[in-house]
Design a protein around this motif. Sequence first.
Motif, PDB file in Angstrom:
ATOM      1  N   ARG A   1      -2.292   0.917  -5.575  1.00 30.35           N
ATOM      2  CA  ARG A   1      -2.549  -0.434  -5.056  1.00 30.35           C
ATOM      3  C   ARG A   1      -1.243  -1.181  -4.825  1.00 30.35           C
ATOM      4  NH1 ARG A   1      -7.611  -1.640  -8.651  1.00 30.35           N
ATOM      5  NH2 ARG A   1      -9.209  -0.897  -7.228  1.00 30.35           N
ATOM      6  N   GLN A   2      -0.314  -1.056  -5.762  1.00 29.21           N
ATOM      7  CA  GLN A   2       0.986  -1.724  -5.603  1.00 29.21           C
ATOM      8  C   GLN A   2       1.720  -1.186  -4.379  1.00 29.21           C
ATOM      9  OE1 GLN A   2       2.857  -1.033  -9.362  1.00 29.21           O
ATOM     10  NE2 GLN A   2       1.760  -2.676 -10.398  1.00 29.21           N
ATOM     11  N   ALA A   3       1.672   0.120  -4.179  1.00 31.41           N
ATOM     12  CA  ALA A   3       2.341   0.724  -3.023  1.00 31.41           C
ATOM     13  C   ALA A   3       1.697   0.264  -1.718  1.00 31.41           C
ATOM     14  CB  ALA A   3       2.307   2.246  -3.127  1.00 31.41           C
ATOM     15  N   LEU A   4       0.369   0.180  -1.691  1.00 32.27           N
ATOM     16  CA  LEU A   4      -0.315  -0.296  -0.492  1.00 32.27           C
ATOM     17  C   LEU A   4       0.021  -1.756  -0.219  1.00 32.27           C
ATOM     18  CD1 LEU A   4      -3.826   1.376  -0.801  1.00 32.27           C
ATOM     19  CD2 LEU A   4      -2.192   1.680   1.060  1.00 32.27           C
ATOM     20  N   MET A   5       0.067  -2.574  -1.263  1.00 29.68           N
ATOM     21  CA  MET A   5       0.406  -3.993  -1.090  1.00 29.68           C
ATOM     22  C   MET A   5       1.838  -4.118  -0.561  1.00 29.68           C
ATOM     23  SD  MET A   5      -2.015  -6.113  -1.630  1.00 29.68           S
ATOM     24  CE  MET A   5      -1.049  -7.594  -1.780  1.00 29.68           C
ATOM     25  N   ALA A   6       2.741  -3.308  -1.077  1.00 30.53           N
ATOM     26  CA  ALA A   6       4.130  -3.342  -0.607  1.00 30.53           C
ATOM     27  C   ALA A   6       4.206  -2.914   0.856  1.00 30.53           C
ATOM     28  CB  ALA A   6       5.008  -2.439  -1.477  1.00 30.53           C
ATOM     29  N   ALA A   7       3.439  -1.887   1.224  1.00 25.81           N
ATOM     30  CA  ALA A   7       3.442  -1.417   2.619  1.00 25.81           C
ATOM     31  C   ALA A   7       2.900  -2.495   3.549  1.00 25.81           C
ATOM     32  CB  ALA A   7       2.620  -0.139   2.745  1.00 25.81           C
ATOM     33  N   VAL A   8       1.843  -3.161   3.138  1.00 30.72           N
ATOM     34  CA  VAL A   8       1.280  -4.244   3.948  1.00 30.72           C
ATOM     35  C   VAL A   8       2.294  -5.374   4.074  1.00 30.72           C
ATOM     36  CG1 VAL A   8      -0.504  -6.031   4.013  1.00 30.72           C
ATOM     37  CG2 VAL A   8      -1.142  -3.673   3.505  1.00 30.72           C
ATOM     38  N   ALA A   9       2.966  -5.710   2.968  1.00 31.58           N
ATOM     39  CA  ALA A   9       3.965  -6.793   2.985  1.00 31.58           C
ATOM     40  C   ALA A   9       5.125  -6.455   3.920  1.00 31.58           C
ATOM     41  CB  ALA A   9       4.477  -7.059   1.576  1.00 31.58           C
ATOM     42  N   GLU A  10       5.508  -5.171   3.974  1.00 32.04           N
ATOM     43  CA  GLU A  10       6.630  -4.764   4.828  1.00 32.04           C
ATOM     44  C   GLU A  10       6.312  -4.898   6.311  1.00 32.04           C
ATOM     45  OE1 GLU A  10       7.957  -0.870   3.724  1.00 32.04           O
ATOM     46  OE2 GLU A  10       8.541  -1.520   1.727  1.00 32.04           O
ATOM     47  N   LEU A  11       5.036  -5.000   6.647  1.00 32.12           N
ATOM     48  CA  LEU A  11       4.661  -5.173   8.048  1.00 32.12           C
ATOM     49  C   LEU A  11       4.952  -6.586   8.545  1.00 32.12           C
ATOM     50  CD1 LEU A  11       1.232  -3.303   8.043  1.00 32.12           C
ATOM     51  CD2 LEU A  11       3.405  -2.480   8.982  1.00 32.12           C
ATOM     52  N   HIS A  12       5.180  -7.489   7.606  1.00 25.81           N
ATOM     53  CA  HIS A  12       5.485  -8.887   7.929  1.00 25.81           C
ATOM     54  C   HIS A  12       4.430  -9.501   8.845  1.00 25.81           C
ATOM     55  CE1 HIS A  12       9.296  -8.457   5.901  1.00 25.81           C
ATOM     56  NE2 HIS A  12       9.556  -7.401   6.639  1.00 25.81           N
ATOM     57  N   LEU A  13       3.168  -9.195   8.551  1.00 25.29           N
ATOM     58  CA  LEU A  13       2.064  -9.768   9.314  1.00 25.29           C
ATOM     59  C   LEU A  13       1.826 -11.200   8.844  1.00 25.29           C
ATOM     60  CD1 LEU A  13      -0.417  -6.759   9.113  1.00 25.29           C
ATOM     61  CD2 LEU A  13       1.054  -7.386  11.038  1.00 25.29           C
TER      62      LEU A  13
END
Length: 102
Positions: free
Chosen positions: A16-28
């Motif tokens: 979950r932490q990795a997915l949240m970090a990946a989503v955050a890196e998209l800068h949406l």
Amino acid sequence: MHSPIDPAADLLATQRQALMAAVAELHLPLPPDHASALAERIERAIRHHHGGTSPYIPVLNSLDKHDRNSAIRRDYAQGRRLAEIAARYHLSESRVRQILAL
């Protein structure tokens, strides 16, 4: 008395932490609760398609690493700090120094 940590629950938290970090890196332009919901939907989709199996997930190939390392050099040239770069690319600061040849 503390109960032992469930390895599956610990892995789930890491995913979950990795997915949240990946989503955050998209800068949406998403509010945090929407980003969290997106990460949860991605997690559910992965579990739906691969739950109970052991899919093979290859490491980065050399082209991916080349692109990542180029981005790291660009970030450093733009003035980003080593700690920030390390966190962004999920690397240790010593690995970032190696890539930058510092």
